[in-house]
Design a protein around this motif. Structure first.
Motif, PDB file in Angstrom:
ATOM      1  N   SER A  31       0.836  -1.197   0.000  1.00 27.24           N
ATOM      2  CA  SER A  31       0.000   0.000   0.000  1.00 27.24           C
ATOM      3  C   SER A  31       0.874   1.252   0.000  1.00 27.24           C
ATOM      4  N   PRO A  32       0.342   2.385  -0.496  1.00 30.09           N
ATOM      5  CA  PRO A  32       1.104   3.634  -0.440  1.00 30.09           C
ATOM      6  C   PRO A  32       1.544   3.983   0.974  1.00 30.09           C
ATOM      7  N   ALA A  33       0.667   3.750   1.941  1.00 28.04           N
ATOM      8  CA  ALA A  33       1.018   4.064   3.328  1.00 28.04           C
ATOM      9  C   ALA A  33       2.220   3.240   3.785  1.00 28.04           C
ATOM     10  N   GLU A  34       2.269   1.951   3.394  1.00 30.53           N
ATOM     11  CA  GLU A  34       3.403   1.106   3.776  1.00 30.53           C
ATOM     12  C   GLU A  34       4.689   1.583   3.133  1.00 30.53           C
ATOM     13  N   ALA A  35       4.570   2.243   1.972  1.00 32.60           N
ATOM     14  CA  ALA A  35       5.748   2.752   1.265  1.00 32.60           C
ATOM     15  C   ALA A  35       6.085   4.183   1.670  1.00 32.60           C
ATOM     16  N   GLY A  36       5.297   4.749   2.602  1.00 39.11           N
ATOM     17  CA  GLY A  36       5.546   6.105   3.045  1.00 39.11           C
ATOM     18  C   GLY A  36       4.975   7.169   2.144  1.00 39.11           C
ATOM     19  N   LEU A  37       3.928   6.827   1.360  1.00 36.02           N
ATOM     20  CA  LEU A  37       3.297   7.767   0.441  1.00 36.02           C
ATOM     21  C   LEU A  37       1.869   8.067   0.881  1.00 36.02           C
ATOM     22  N   PRO A  38       1.307   9.208   0.433  1.00 36.14           N
ATOM     23  CA  PRO A  38      -0.118   9.453   0.689  1.00 36.14           C
ATOM     24  C   PRO A  38      -0.957   8.385  -0.001  1.00 36.14           C
ATOM     25  N   ASP A  39      -2.057   7.987   0.624  1.00 36.68           N
ATOM     26  CA  ASP A  39      -2.839   6.889   0.042  1.00 36.68           C
ATOM     27  C   ASP A  39      -3.758   7.332  -1.090  1.00 36.68           C
ATOM     28  N   GLY A  40      -3.956   8.631  -1.282  1.00 39.87           N
ATOM     29  CA  GLY A  40      -4.764   9.108  -2.394  1.00 39.87           C
ATOM     30  C   GLY A  40      -6.247   9.050  -2.162  1.00 39.87           C
ATOM     31  N   GLY A  41      -6.665   8.506  -1.019  1.00 41.02           N
ATOM     32  CA  GLY A  41      -8.094   8.473  -0.696  1.00 41.02           C
ATOM     33  C   GLY A  41      -8.884   7.586  -1.637  1.00 41.02           C
TER      34      GLY A  41
END
Length: 292
Positions: A31-41
């Motif tokens: 997931s983006p969160a696991e990669a340190g990115l915003p999840d984009g909603g």
């Protein structure tokens, strides 16, 4: 793809197709969160990471990563694959699989400090009354069953098979095939060392043994190499007489840093019966009696 269609695909083409499917599946699970990115909603439609996000996080070009995932015939390096592995959070086995799919020799498994599993301990104990032991990559004896102690004189003071071969008189004094097998053992140890070039642990074993055993130093200087596998041994035991073994090395996929060594009585000899006698309570008591 049907079986008949798969049969017409060359191995390189199939490998690159497998690479594409593997990368896509691993990208989808991060997931983006696991990669340190915003999840984009809720607007985000791509499960997991997008290709361009993997490229940026791995420090490679977006087009290059897209070509990699498309299975194109491009040049890859271990450094780039390691960066992609890190972004996709691949485990050691998955990372080695990625190397193979990308057409590179996979990295050697790390030497683990984890204890030997209960399953492996049960395996060598179940081999009783035949000898069995487990080695790490540097041929240190991690553990051994009771028969290995009774037959080869293994103790907690003799923990490296190569050093033991040349310095433990209880072991090499019993081996009727010692001269030939010593040459084979040294050649196999050099082969094992060549799989981990530059590893100081191998050199430490060699340097230590060369200092105390001129015979080892002379054999080592021949630069012979031999793959490990099966070896025949004849040992003259003080209680039960001559023992004949087929020694076989086995690797365990779960722990590729370990080697199991099983000694099987050679067919057509009375070794099995002698080992039964040696491992009996009477045989153990005989081993404990002082000489003379």
């Amino acid at each position: 793809m049907t079986t008949s269609q798969s049969a017409t695909v060359g191995p390189d083409v199939q490998r690159r197709r497998d690479l594409r499917e593997f990368l896509m599946s691993r990208r989808a699970r991060v997931s983006p969160a696991e990669a340190g990115l915003p999840d984009g909603g809720a607007r985000r439609r791509t499960p997991g990471l997008r290709r361009e996000e993997v490229a940026v996080l791995a420090g490679v070009g977006v087009s290059w990563y897209q070509w990699l995932e498309q299975g194109r015939d491009i040049t890859v390096s271990p450094q780039v694959l390691d960066a992609v592995s890190r972004v996709l959070k691949l485990g050691d086995t998955e990372r080695r699989h990625l190397y193979v799919l990308a057409g590179l020799n996979p990295p050697l498994p790390a030497v683990r400090s984890a204890p030997v599993t209960d399953g492996l301990l049960r395996l060598i104990d179940a081999w009783m009354p035949f000898p069995a032991h487990i080695l790490d990559p540097y041929w240190n004896v991690v553990t051994f069953n009771e028969s290995a102690g009774l037959v080869f004189g293994y103790t907690d003071e003799h923990l490296n098979c190569l050093v033991n071969c040349f310095t433990n008189p209880l072991y090499n004094g019993r081996d009727a095939t010692w001269k030939v097998n010593a040459e084979h053992v040294v050649a196999q140890f050099r082969m094992a060392a060549s799989e981990r070039p530059g590893d100081p642990e191998f050199q430490a074993v060699v340097d230590e043994l060369a200092e105390i055993s001129p015979e080892f130093a002379e054999i080592w200087a021949r630069n012979e190499v031999m793959a490990g596998g099966m070896m025949y041994k004849q040992l003259l035991h003080p209680l039960v007489g001559m023992l004949h073994f087929e020694s076989t090395q086995l690797r365990v996929p779960e722990r590729p840093d370990l080697t199991i060594v099983l000694h099987n009585p050679e067919q057509g000899t009375d070794t099995a019966a002698k080992l039964e006698r040696l491992a009996s309570p009477e045989g153990r008591r005989g081993m404990m009696r002082p000489a003379g």
